[in-house]
Design an enzyme around this catalytic site. Structure first.
Site, PDB file in Angstrom:
ATOM      1  N   ARG A  51       0.860  -1.183   0.000  1.00 21.34           N
ATOM      2  CA  ARG A  51       0.000   0.000   0.000  1.00 21.34           C
ATOM      3  C   ARG A  51       0.898   1.236   0.000  1.00 21.34           C
ATOM      4  O   ARG A  51       2.115   1.119   0.094  1.00 21.34           O
ATOM      5  CB  ARG A  51      -0.995   0.007   1.175  1.00 21.34           C
ATOM      6  CG  ARG A  51      -0.574  -0.611   2.470  1.00 21.34           C
ATOM      7  CD  ARG A  51       0.473   0.113   3.275  1.00 21.34           C
ATOM      8  NE  ARG A  51       0.246   1.524   3.408  1.00 21.34           N
ATOM      9  CZ  ARG A  51       1.201   2.413   3.630  1.00 21.34           C
ATOM     10  NH1 ARG A  51       2.471   2.037   3.742  1.00 21.34           N
ATOM     11  NH2 ARG A  51       0.935   3.710   3.734  1.00 21.34           N
ATOM     12  N   GLY A  52       0.247   2.405  -0.101  1.00 20.06           N
ATOM     13  CA  GLY A  52       1.020   3.632  -0.254  1.00 20.06           C
ATOM     14  C   GLY A  52       1.143   3.920  -1.742  1.00 20.06           C
ATOM     15  O   GLY A  52       1.495   3.025  -2.527  1.00 20.06           O
ATOM     16  N   ALA A  53       0.850   5.171  -2.126  1.00 19.55           N
ATOM     17  CA  ALA A  53       0.682   5.478  -3.549  1.00 19.55           C
ATOM     18  C   ALA A  53       1.881   5.086  -4.423  1.00 19.55           C
ATOM     19  O   ALA A  53       1.716   4.346  -5.408  1.00 19.55           O
ATOM     20  CB  ALA A  53       0.339   6.958  -3.700  1.00 19.55           C
ATOM     21  N   ARG A  96      -7.651  -0.562  -6.620  1.00 12.53           N
ATOM     22  CA  ARG A  96      -7.998   0.508  -5.649  1.00 12.53           C
ATOM     23  C   ARG A  96      -8.215   1.791  -6.457  1.00 12.53           C
ATOM     24  O   ARG A  96      -7.504   2.008  -7.446  1.00 12.53           O
ATOM     25  CB  ARG A  96      -6.886   0.704  -4.600  1.00 12.53           C
ATOM     26  CG  ARG A  96      -6.800  -0.450  -3.589  1.00 12.53           C
ATOM     27  CD  ARG A  96      -5.799  -0.141  -2.477  1.00 12.53           C
ATOM     28  NE  ARG A  96      -6.329   0.778  -1.475  1.00 12.53           N
ATOM     29  CZ  ARG A  96      -5.603   1.294  -0.476  1.00 12.53           C
ATOM     30  NH1 ARG A  96      -4.308   0.998  -0.376  1.00 12.53           N
ATOM     31  NH2 ARG A  96      -6.143   2.109   0.405  1.00 12.53           N
ATOM     32  N   GLN A 203      -1.780   2.825  10.060  1.00 12.75           N
ATOM     33  CA  GLN A 203      -0.502   2.820   9.343  1.00 12.75           C
ATOM     34  C   GLN A 203       0.565   3.614  10.111  1.00 12.75           C
ATOM     35  O   GLN A 203       1.752   3.340   9.987  1.00 12.75           O
ATOM     36  CB  GLN A 203      -0.660   3.429   7.938  1.00 12.75           C
ATOM     37  CG  GLN A 203      -1.454   2.586   6.961  1.00 12.75           C
ATOM     38  CD  GLN A 203      -2.914   2.978   6.948  1.00 12.75           C
ATOM     39  OE1 GLN A 203      -3.457   3.454   7.940  1.00 12.75           O
ATOM     40  NE2 GLN A 203      -3.585   2.764   5.828  1.00 12.75           N
ATOM     41  N   ASP A 244      -1.963  10.771  -2.223  1.00 12.91           N
ATOM     42  CA  ASP A 244      -2.418   9.683  -3.104  1.00 12.91           C
ATOM     43  C   ASP A 244      -2.771  10.187  -4.489  1.00 12.91           C
ATOM     44  O   ASP A 244      -2.693   9.438  -5.470  1.00 12.91           O
ATOM     45  CB  ASP A 244      -3.602   8.958  -2.478  1.00 12.91           C
ATOM     46  CG  ASP A 244      -3.113   8.128  -1.313  1.00 12.91           C
ATOM     47  OD1 ASP A 244      -3.049   8.663  -0.196  1.00 12.91           O
ATOM     48  OD2 ASP A 244      -2.748   6.960  -1.544  1.00 12.91           O
ATOM     49  N   ASN A 254      -5.271  12.543   0.402  1.00 12.67           N
ATOM     50  CA  ASN A 254      -4.354  11.717   1.203  1.00 12.67           C
ATOM     51  C   ASN A 254      -5.182  11.030   2.284  1.00 12.67           C
ATOM     52  O   ASN A 254      -6.417  11.206   2.363  1.00 12.67           O
ATOM     53  CB  ASN A 254      -3.239  12.582   1.810  1.00 12.67           C
ATOM     54  CG  ASN A 254      -2.142  11.739   2.446  1.00 12.67           C
ATOM     55  OD1 ASN A 254      -1.643  10.794   1.830  1.00 12.67           O
ATOM     56  ND2 ASN A 254      -1.774  12.024   3.684  1.00 12.67           N
ATOM     57  N   LYS A 255      -4.518  10.255   3.114  1.00 14.10           N
ATOM     58  CA  LYS A 255      -5.198   9.454   4.139  1.00 14.10           C
ATOM     59  C   LYS A 255      -6.200  10.279   4.942  1.00 14.10           C
ATOM     60  O   LYS A 255      -5.921  11.428   5.296  1.00 14.10           O
ATOM     61  CB  LYS A 255      -4.130   8.842   5.049  1.00 14.10           C
ATOM     62  CG  LYS A 255      -4.638   7.951   6.153  1.00 14.10           C
ATOM     63  CD  LYS A 255      -5.521   6.843   5.661  1.00 14.10           C
ATOM     64  CE  LYS A 255      -4.876   5.950   4.626  1.00 14.10           C
ATOM     65  NZ  LYS A 255      -5.860   5.088   3.903  1.00 14.10           N
TER      66      LYS A 255
END
Ligand code: MRU
Length: 409
Positions: A51-53, A96, A203, A244, A254-255
């Site tokens: 995960r993570g862009a 995603r 995270q 993201d 973003n998150k």
């Protein structure tokens, strides 16, 4: 250079497979996932093992190459190969919806295959693999450049707050927001990092805290709802987050929780920095209103997922665990909807549990990301330099410009 020696690579190519550290269980269980087919990489993306862009962009490229080296290797007709590669790349890109790097990685592979089709199928396949490896290598290079640009913005003695994990694990290696922090730390500028735990998937608590510990950067872990009070106390000098997707006008997805931090920064006069490679900028979107926000499983909100390793202390415990796990993973019967599964892995026993905290049948809203309007963003740090408002011009320059290293905008 910063030595992150103890932080493992996130995702890589080895012996005709795509391998990654399963981040869904880190840091308490650090399983290695070996994907023999692109479908395995798709499941890993959907299940957030990777995960993570930026890491998703690399995963997409490697997954296309994995298809090319496996199912694609049986294809003898070039046009059919290209059509199938497009179909597989689209399937990977759809795993995603929010991080544009995922689509960027898949699109780059599609374009590369089309542009090099003249080479003929036998020559094209190894080129496709080389291109995927290049995507991975370039990601780390970009992060290191971005880290240097960002560190120049950090004052000595800084206390930096970060949200989610924009670290090495969220990229091929090194990280974006944490890349800035690692670089600034190597320059002796970091007094302390505040790490938001980042509900619901944690995270921050699981991954960022782990990375900072490995890198020897001093930090304190906080719950997300503590950030406002810490800022009011005057204990935060800057906030740095990843992204993201960044729209052409500088709006940043973003998150979830990032927008709240940006608003708090404005209120308290604290700089709010976004660190992201140019592959995160989506110039096709005029504003953040067009960014699709992923909604995830309500169970992330109604409970916690925990994993760990059981160490039997007596032969009776070992026998009992052996008996339970003899025929494969064993689900324990539990009341109140809690769930626990035991698995034997080599000589070790692992548990994966979901523990309910909310009453059954509650309605949940679980967006994984939010959008921070550009007006709240002090600067966007890319590998090309530091972009500032008006972002319409500075981001276009960062993504399509000369690539000269300077203050953009
Ligand atoms: O849901 P995740 O863990 O993939 O979300 C990750 C983030 O929001 C990160 O901040 C973002 O991808 C930037 S990572 C360099």
């Amino acid at each position: 250079m910063v030595d992150l020696g103890k932080i493992p690579p996130t995702i890589w190519w080895e012996d005709g497979t795509v391998r990654m550290i399963d981040q869904s269980r880190l840091p308490l269980v650090g399983d290695l996932l070996v994907c023999n087919g692109y479908e395995g990489v798709c499941s890993a993306i959907a299940g957030m093992a990777v995960r993570g862009a930026p890491a998703l962009g690399v995963a997409a490229a490697l997954a296309v190459a994995l298809w090319s080296e496996t199912a694609g290797a049986a294809i003898t007709d070039l046009r059919y190969y290209l059509g199938e590669l497009d179909r597989v790349a689209d399937e990977i890109a759809a795993t995603r919806p929010t991080a544009v790097n995922l689509m960027w990685g898949a699109e780059r592979m599609k374009r590369f295959a089309r542009d090099n089709a003249d080479a003929g199928l036998d020559a094209l396949r190894p080129l496709v693999l080389e291109e995927a490896l290049r995507v991975r290598a370039e990601d780390e290079e970009r992060n290191r450049a971005l880290g240097a640009h960002g560190a120049a913005l950090i004052e000595p003695g800084s206390r930096i707050l970060t949200h989610c994990n924009a670290g090495s694990l969220a990229t091929a290696y090194f990280g974006t927001a944490l890349g800035v922090i690692f670089t600034a730390h190597a320059e002796g500028k970091i007094a302390q990092v505040w790490v938001d735990e980042t509900r619901p998937v944690l995270q921050g608590a699981r991954l960022t805290a782990w990375e900072l510990r490995m890198a020897g950067v001093p930090f304190r872990l906080i719950c997300d709802n503590m950030a406002a009070s810490i800022m009011r106390s005057g204990w935060v000098d800057a906030v740095i987050v990843g992204a993201d997707r960044i729209a052409a006008n500088g709006d940043v997805a973003n998150k979830i929780g990032t927008y709240g931090l940006a608003v708090l920064c404005k209120e308290h006069g604290i700089p709010f920095y976004v660190a992201a490679p140019s592959s995160t900028v989506d110039l096709t979107l005029a504003s953040g209103d067009e960014i699709v926000i992923e909604e995830r499983d309500p169970r992330e909100v109604t409970g916690f997922t925990v994993s760990g390793v059981i160490e039997p202390r007596t032969s009776i415990e070992t026998k009992a665990l052996d008996a339970l796990t003899e025929a494969g993973p064993y689900s324990l019967g539990m009341t109140k909807g809690h769930q626990m599964e035991l698995t034997r892995k080599g000589g070790a026993y692992q548990f994966d549990a979901w523990v309910r905290i909310a009453p059954p049948n509650v309605e949940v809203y679980n967006p994984a990301f939010d959008v921070t309007p550009a007006a709240y963003v002090t600067a966007i740090i890319t590998e090309q330099g530091v972009a500032r408002a008006p972002y319409g011009e500075s981001l276009a320059e960062a993504c399509c410009g000369t690539g000269a290293l300077h203050e953009l905008g």
